[in-house]
Structure formats: structure tokens, C-alpha cells
Design an enzyme around this catalytic site. Structure first.
Site, short mmCIF file in Angstrom:
data_model
loop_
_atom_site.label_atom_id
_atom_site.label_comp_id
_atom_site.label_asym_id
_atom_site.label_seq_id
_atom_site.Cartn_x
_atom_site.Cartn_y
_atom_site.Cartn_z
N TYR A 134 -1.21 8.42 -5.90
CA TYR A 134 -2.43 8.48 -5.11
C TYR A 134 -3.18 7.70 -5.91
CZ TYR A 134 -0.44 12.46 -2.47
OH TYR A 134 0.31 13.12 -1.60
N HIS A 183 8.46 14.13 -5.02
CA HIS A 183 7.60 13.49 -4.01
C HIS A 183 8.34 12.58 -3.27
CE1 HIS A 183 3.51 11.34 -3.54
NE2 HIS A 183 3.88 11.99 -2.32
#
Length: 327
Positions: free
Chosen positions: A65, A130
Site C-alpha cells: 500500500y 498477501h
């Protein structure tokens, strides 16, 4: 002089077999990486502080992110709280980076130390693999998860999680690892008004003693008045985008907020430990916490929910493709 009363705390829910109790609303720190609009360090710290003050104790981020910016700003926000470490729960991720995917043991081992430094922490509560559908699921099973177990023994992480979009990735992995190896799953876009397919998986996850985190209750912006931040880049098929836009317009016409309705819908299932929603402002924190408190006090607006469900019925559980590699 009047003394300010402390804010009533959010409901805490048990997270699988971890022993952790997480707030029903979780803080998704993805927007702190300025993914959708610039977020200043000052605003990021204020947002994290307000979330904690209002009872949010679970914070989720990833080095992906904002190319590590989210982790850095969340770390600064948590440090500014000035509270004991055991008063908040942090999850971050490995495997997905700005430069691509890498679930190798070597990268995992390096990644934990990088994340600890950025977050200014001594340990991570939950370390997720992830978006595992973009890697090899067999590598996740045979290499990545065993490496995470070693990090667990070293005290760098407390619990292991896996995340991704296709629900079948969770059963594929959980059926092939020893019981208790994976503690948590994080699913997104599969428990909201337009898609509730995660519900079918909940009994299985419960039988495995795996905690459930559900993210993106607003379907990555589809269930908002303004729609997704970058509509052309949203992966949903056109008919789903169109139906959600119609539902949002209907709610606005009736003086209702579709985002609040969607948030409350996701929060209503107590078998889901926490609902992660992205936040980058004090206002967003206050709105999400208010939605949760209203739900606890007076329940969801059933009439509005039924009307929105009717609009979305033709596209119910319509998702979008995401590649899965098993080997």
C-alpha cells in the site's frame, strides 16, 4: 468544569483460536498510502488516534500500500498513541510489493524485518500472505507458511494469515497444512450487500478454528454515493457497477446513506470477527464507528436493506476473475 466522558467502546469479537479480541470495525490503512488521494502525515496520525479513541483496536496494512508509505504512516500514528503495545493489534502482509509478487522464504524473512522497522514495532500480531492467488499456492503451503512458523518461534510474529479474492484458495491451503498452522483468513468483497458468498464458507472456517476478517464492505467503492475513486480501473463487470450506482442513487433519493447500510450489513454477521474498511480521515472514522454503534443500539434499517437488495438481485454474488496458480 464539565469532564469529557470517554467514548463508549466498540464491540470486541473473538478472532478464531488466537485469543485475540478485535474491534468489530477494523482500520484498513491502505488509504494512508495515498492510493486514492494525498494524505498528510498530520492527518494520518490524527486519523489513527481518533480510531483508537473511539474503540478501534485492530489496524491492517501492507508494504504494497503506497509502496510502504501506509506502513510508515501507520507506525507513526500508533507510536503517537503512547499506550502499551498490547492495547492494539496490528496485521501486515508479505508477498506483494510494488515490484511484484515474491513468496520465497528469503523474501519473507527480509520482509518481516523491514515491516517491523517501518511500523516501529517489536512484533507483528498477524502476518498475512498477501493475495496468494497471484503466487503458487503450493509454494505458499510448502515454503512460505513453514517460514512464517519459524518467525513465529522467534517471536517476530504471533499469528499467520492468508488473504485473497477467490474463496477456493482458502480451502485449498487449509486442507493441505497441519491444523493450527494458519490462524486467520482475510477475505475481501465477499461479504457485502451485493456479494455474500463468504457466508457459505463460514462453517468450514469455524471447523478449522480459523478466524475470519472480512474487508471491503463497500465493494471497493461501488457501494458509495460517489462510486469508486477510479471507476475505469475497478475490476467489477459493467452490469455490477451499473446496479450499484442505481442502488446508491436510490438511497440518496430516499435520504439514506448506502455506505452506512453496507457497513451495517457486513457487521451484522457475528461469525465474522472484524470488518476492515479503509479510512484516511477523522470524518471517515467517525462515520464508520457511528454506523457500528447505531447497529448495536437499534439494528439495521430493514426496509432500506430490502429495497437495495431488490435492486442488486440481478447481479447478486457476481464477482470478477482473479488468476489462481496451484504450482
Amino acid at each position: 468544569m464539565a469532564v469529557a466522558m470517554p467514548a463508549p467502546k466498540l464491540e470486541l469479537r473473538r478472532l478464531g483460536n488466537t485469543g485475540l479480541k478485535v474491534s468489530s470495525v477494523g482500520f484498513g490503512a491502505s488509504p494512508l498510502g495515498s492510493r486514492f488521494c494525498p494524505v498528510s502525515e498530520e492527518d494520518a496520525i490524527a486519523t489513527v488516534r481518533e480510531a483508537f479513541r473511539l474503540g478501534i483496536n485492530f489496524f491492517d496494512t501492507s508494504p504494497f500500500y503506497g509502496a510502504t508509505l501506509s506502513e510508515k504512516l501507520l507506525g507513526k500514528g500508533l507510536k503517537a498513541l503512547g499506550v502499551p503495545r498490547n492495547e492494539y493489534i496490528v496485521s501486515t502482509k508479505i508477498g506483494r510489493y510494488r515490484e511484484g509478487f515474491d513468496f520465497s522464504s528469503e523474501r519473507v524473512t527480509k520482509s518481516i524485518d523491514e515491516s517491523l522497522e517501518r511500523l516501529q514495532l517489536d512484533y507483528i500480531d498477524i502476518f498475512h500472505c498477501h493475495d496468494i492467488e497471484f503466487g503458487s499456492l503450493d509454494q505458499i503451503i510448502d515454503e512460505t507458511i513453514p517460514t512464517l512458523q519459524k518467525l513465529k518461534k522467534l517471536g517476530k510474529i504471533r499469528f499467520v494469515g492468508i488473504t485473497g479474492l477467490p474463496l477456493e484458495i482458502f480451502t485449498y491451503v487449509l486442507d493441505r497444512v497441519p491444523p493450527g498452522t494458519v490462524d486467520v483468513i482475510l477475505s475481501y468483497c465477499h461479504y457485502s450487500i451485493n456479494d455474500s458468498t463468504l457466508e457459505d464458507l463460514l462453517p468450514y472456517l469455524k471447523s478449522k478454528d480459523v478466524g475470519v476478517i472480512s474487508a471491503a464492505p463497500l465493494a471497493m467503492g461501488l457501494l458509495t454515493e460517489n462510486g469508486p475513486p477510479a471507476p475505469d480501473r475497478h475490476p467489477a463487470p459493467p452490469e455490477l457497477k451499473s446496479a450499484c450506482k442505481a442502488a446508491a442513487a436510490y438511497c440518496k433519493q430516499k435520504g439514506k446513506n448506502i455506505s452506512k447500510l453496507a457497513m451495517q450489513y457486513s457487521l451484522s454477521n457475528k461469525d465474522i470477527s472484524t470488518v476492515l474498511v479503509g479510512m484516511n480521515s477523522v470524518k471517515q472514522v467517525e462515520e464508520n464507528v457511528a454506523a457500528a454503534r447505531e447497529l448495536e443500539l437499534s439494528g439495521i434499517d430493514q426496509q432500506s436493506l430490502s429495497e437495495v437488495e431488490a435492486i442488486l438481485k440481478p447481479v447478486k454474488n457476481l464477482t470478477w476473475p482473479s488468476g489462481i496458480q496451484r504450482s
